[in-house]
Design an enzyme around this catalytic site. Structure first.
Site: not given
Ligand code: PRP
Ligand code: URA
Length: 209
Positions: A104, A108, A200, A203
């Protein structure tokens, strides 16, 4: 219209509490996500079709049941979805695993796709798409788009925590995709994080940041 199922099983809710807790470290967080994924897989497979077969026990013949439906595909949205895969495979060991890489954009909040690899027989499988978080819904919508573009006909979306905004967005974009969640939280904050959520997910799962 898509159905939304909230799994209120006490074991799922109990474990989710410790997943949310900011004092839970990476090792325990990972173990708990794995366990909850197994429990959710148990619930999500409730409607799997069965057929009757005859089996010989040491005592006689039994009319017994085996699974008869389509083959399963499990697809984690990278990164955090990876934490749910092994827990599902414990119950469905023959499932094939695809991967959809999305992150994400922090400015944006729009998803950016960077990797897709799926089983070759996409059209013949029932897919369980997994990600711990359904926040704005952008990542889930994009991942379903990606699966459908490659021929997937049957998709369920499973996550730990959802925001109402994400549920509505996914339902609207993909009314044929049922949504399975462990908890429906209150809202998103200004950074697009679920409140109260768990922070997160990527993380916390991988110990980054
Ligand atoms: C997080 C989570 C989802 C997304 C959800 O991933 O694991 O994939 O955000 O958010 P949304 O519904 O607003 O799209 P992230 O983009 O942080 O990537 P990562 O898993 O690589 O840390
Ligand atoms: N992605 C995450 O990992 N946590 C949130 O709360 C939203 C998006």
């Amino acid at each position: 219209m898509a159905k939304v199922y909230v799994f209120d099983h006490p074991l799922i809710q109990h474990k989710l509490t410790f997943i949310r807790d900011k004092n839970t470290g990476t090792k325990e967080f990972r173990e708990l996500v794995d366990e909850v994924a197994t429990l959710m897989a148990f619930e999500i497979t409730r409607d799997m079709p069965l057929e009757e077969i005859e089996v010989e026990t040491p005592v006689g013949k039994a009319n017994a049941k085996i699974l008869s439906g389509k083959k399963i595909g499990v697809v984690p949205i990278l990164r955090a979805g990876i934490g749910m895969v092994d827990g599902i495979l414990k119950l469905i060991p023959a499932a094939k695993v695809g991967h959809i890489g999305l992150y994400r954009d922090p400015e944006t909040l729009k998803p950016v796709e960077y990797y897709v690899k799926l089983p070759s027989d996409v059209e013949e499988r029932d897919f369980i798409l997994v990600d711990p978080m359904l926040a704005t819904g952008g990542s889930a919508v994009e991942a379903v788009n990606s699966l459908k573009k490659r021929g997937a006909k049957s998709i369920k979306f499973m996550c730990l925590i959802a925001a109402p905004e994400g549920v509505e967005t996914l339902k609207k974009a993909h009314p044929d995709v049922d949504i399975y969640i462990a908890a429906l939280d209150e809202k998103l904050n200004e950074k697009g994080y679920i409140v109260p959520g768990l922070g997160d997910a990527g993380d916390r799962l991988f110990g980054t940041k």
